[in-house]
Enzyme design. Sequence first.
Site: not given
Length: 284
Positions: A121, A142, A154, A192
């Site tokens: 992450s 991801h 991702e 994120n």
Amino acid sequence: MAVSIRKVGVIGLGTMGAGIAQVSVQSGFETVGREVSAELADRGRAIVERYLSRAVEKGRSTEAERDAALGRLTLTTDLTDLAGCDLVIEAVLEELELKRRVFAELDRVTRPDAILATNTSALSVAEIAKATTRPERVIGMHFFNPAPVLPLVEIVRAPKSAGDAIEAAYAWAEQAGKQPVRCKDTPGFIVNRILIPLLNDCVRVLDEAGVQPADLDKAMTSGAGWPMGPCALVDLIGVDVHVHASEALHDKLGEPSMAPPERLLRMQEEGRLGRKAGRGFYEY
Ligand SMILES: NC(=O)c1ccc[n+]([C@@H]2O[C@H](COP(=O)([O-])OP(=O)(O)OC[C@H]3O[C@@H](n4cnc5c(N)ncnc54)[C@H](O)[C@@H]3O)[C@@H](O)[C@H]2O)c1
């Protein structure tokens, strides 16, 4: 080096790995799941089986489809059993040294053209890739939690990642029914980078504005059109997972809103980790 992905390896069958393995077998790929012990491997299979069975109960698939999907899942504790994989997705704990060890071993046991993907992450894909002799085959993939439910993946390109590795992973994700997007190897990637400071600000507002979690969630769902309130979302992500990701992002980019709020640190200490602990902002 054009790779056609037929066989997939998943390292770690925890929250993310089990979900990724499920996505893979469900979409027809032979999948090898690797765990550190036979007990954890059995637990991983049980998670996959439970979710596949739930899809049958809800009428989204048949028993025959579930059994066929489960039949495509092989479990092992031995990394060398991933030798024949075209794509390996690593989903072990978010610790750089551990991931580097796993990638160094994968580098030794997999074919030179195999794509080695990390589900990190917040770590740098390039740093993980340095543990291998083939950084051009190393990329980020991801997924989002829960991986079988959330469509986004991702596809992360580190400076040395080869274009064909990125495109093969993108095509595989699409075949697996996901919605992939490409991005560079920057802290937090896309979601994120935006979501972590935003959720931290939401949590700070609880104390600053004297708002109850349920009211904050009500405010953001009914005033900003969010599909889920920020407190419910932190509970779903896991307070510890969110705090860890916040610290990692803050270490790299240093923006004040990226640091985890005091309130979340207290919740972590008290074991109020969210849904998985039965209590977080809410009781479950
Ligand atoms: N949980 C999330 O919301 C989420 C979302 C996206 C990405 N990720 C990332 O996915 C990865 C896995 O996270 P998770 O939430 O599934 O964690 P988890 O704790 O559920 O699972 C961790 C896995 O690591 C394995 N593991 C632990 N020690 C190991 C060792 N020494 N050697 C090999 N394997 C070992 C465990 O057996 C387990 O399979 C992390 O990099 C995390 O940042 C997590």
